[in-house]
Write an enzyme that holds these catalytic residues in place. Sequence first.
Site, PDB file in Angstrom:
ATOM      1  N   GLU A   1      -1.713  -9.174   3.458  1.00 28.51           N
ATOM      2  CA  GLU A   1      -1.565  -9.764   4.797  1.00 28.51           C
ATOM      3  C   GLU A   1      -2.911 -10.136   5.425  1.00 28.51           C
ATOM      4  O   GLU A   1      -2.973 -11.036   6.260  1.00 28.51           O
ATOM      5  CB  GLU A   1      -0.780  -8.818   5.728  1.00 28.51           C
ATOM      6  CG  GLU A   1      -1.471  -7.526   6.141  1.00 28.51           C
ATOM      7  CD  GLU A   1      -1.245  -6.367   5.164  1.00 28.51           C
ATOM      8  OE1 GLU A   1      -0.991  -6.638   3.972  1.00 28.51           O
ATOM      9  OE2 GLU A   1      -1.342  -5.194   5.589  1.00 28.51           O
TER      10      GLU A   1
ATOM     11  N   CYS B   1       0.822  -1.200   0.000  1.00 25.40           N
ATOM     12  CA  CYS B   1       0.000   0.000   0.000  1.00 25.40           C
ATOM     13  C   CYS B   1       0.863   1.260   0.000  1.00 25.40           C
ATOM     14  O   CYS B   1       1.429   1.601  -1.030  1.00 25.40           O
ATOM     15  CB  CYS B   1      -1.002  -0.050   1.149  1.00 25.40           C
ATOM     16  SG  CYS B   1      -2.445   0.964   0.792  1.00 25.40           S
TER      17      CYS B   1
ATOM     18  N   HIS C   1      -3.611  -5.030   0.522  1.00 24.43           N
ATOM     19  CA  HIS C   1      -3.056  -5.561   1.774  1.00 24.43           C
ATOM     20  C   HIS C   1      -3.184  -7.081   1.791  1.00 24.43           C
ATOM     21  O   HIS C   1      -4.108  -7.619   2.409  1.00 24.43           O
ATOM     22  CB  HIS C   1      -3.818  -4.980   2.973  1.00 24.43           C
ATOM     23  CG  HIS C   1      -3.538  -3.544   3.223  1.00 24.43           C
ATOM     24  ND1 HIS C   1      -2.486  -3.109   3.999  1.00 24.43           N
ATOM     25  CD2 HIS C   1      -4.163  -2.435   2.774  1.00 24.43           C
ATOM     26  CE1 HIS C   1      -2.486  -1.788   4.037  1.00 24.43           C
ATOM     27  NE2 HIS C   1      -3.495  -1.353   3.305  1.00 24.43           N
TER      28      HIS C   1
END
Length: 546
Positions: A522, A384, A520
Amino acid sequence: MSRFVFVTGGVMSSLGKGIAASCIGALLKARNFTIKMKKLDPYINVDPGTMSPHKHGEVFVMEDGCEADLDFGHYERFTDITCSASDSITTGKIYEKVICKERQGDYLGSDIQVIPHITNEIKDFISFGCTEVDFTICEIGGTVGDIESFPYTEALRQLILEFGKERIICVHLSYLPFVKTAGELKTKPTQHSVKQLQSVGVQPDILLCRSEIEIPDDIKEKLAMFCNVKKANVVTALDAENIYLIPNQYHEEGLDKSIYEHFKIPAEDEQKINEKIKNKWESLVRLIRHPDKTVKVAVIGKYTKLQDAYISLTQAIMHGGFANEVKVDIDWINAEDEAEDIERQLRNTSGIIVPGGFSSRGIEGKIAAIKFARENSIPFLGICLGMQLAIIESCRNVAGITNATSREFSDEGELVIDFMESWAQGGGIQSRNPSEKKGGTMRLGRFECELVPDSLAHKVYGEYIISERHRHRYEVAYHKYRELIERAGIIVSGRSLDGQLVEMIERAGGHPWFLATQAHPEFKSRPCSPHPVFSEFVKCSCRLPG
Ligand code: GLN
């Protein structure tokens, strides 16, 4: 109709209620039950989107774009379910709804009160969608006794009255401090927190006791007697070296069995269940305890003092380690250090990550780290803000445009990252203006992206169309600066399906692994199915001596 498991917390915060609720979900799922995970947050914010990660930890983003408490990350990672906005409630949201109804005239004639108007909304939230699953696990945030928690424990009391204990079980997570000078575990704080719960009419059925040592039998007996629970339901929640060891630990302590017995669910073949739960978590446990080797990666961020600020990232990196059977040690580097200092700290690292973030504080340090990764052929992952800065770094240091920057930091210079007024979403067009309010107005949630064949991104994902979760306000100004960005050696390897938005970038030739994403990844990594971006990043980092 669902049964409900309520999880409350006593004595103090940070005992791991979210992980406890997640493990209960994981254990029930292992017994083939369908589950939902819900969280009731007593704070007055509408959502945590505007809270500082410094103080409150990470903001977790759901598929549907809901900005939620970080506990939802644990829920999804431990149980493999996908949560949605309707699973998360805060006092702010409840009051917003009630006030909106009042303005519409829905309560004409009445004065609006915490009981029943607020508590009714809370109960509606808890019951919503509960016909779809066998179990709904509801975590009540905060600590019992907090002034903000009262409407939630009151709603729980009413639900117990309405549904009966045959449909509700209350698990209370508490803490037994070990007093070294006395050489014993103390039960008084737990007794007091249970009294707090009882004073609002809620009797816990299971006491989950955090402790740094095994709880001796006589202490369990004492807790059972003073807190009015069965001794078998006083469960030790021993400090664990890694959170993925906890489901097994709880299972061995008989937590899921106690829940089973409470609801009088006919016993299953316990032997089979034991094996299933062990098999699911044991391979991870083995990797955690006996990794093949250790690899060191650096994360350059602003919130490095609070571990929870990057919790999904930390977990995803760890999962990347599982995929490669290595342990990953994270070096947290403060982005506000001087550039030379940062470079010095990066000298022994095998991989560099610049994560998401907001505002201009620390960006020069992050840019210095990206430059170091680019020039020294160290595997680099930008997430990001990390991607936006990777573009700025190349424009400045490769193409020589020294005033390249983002609208987030300045209104002057070459704004290669800029505010985007509209984009395609869900079959329509979303638009916004720069002066609008801050809460809930970013590009949020799941977006699809098309990858360029044979790019690094394509090799990593193994697919052409992927989807990831987003949370950002600014975008790459690709149409305006395409020529400059290409001259800076950046390849755009992923774009939104309409081709308008840059989603992934990498570097042209020469670098072993340089990938950055506007999204993102993650948030979607799971311990048992690590995200390919992290597995491949760790794999490549393992090739360097660390
Ligand atoms: N601050 C940047 C933006 O809003 C990046 C956000 C992030 O890293 N999540 O676009």
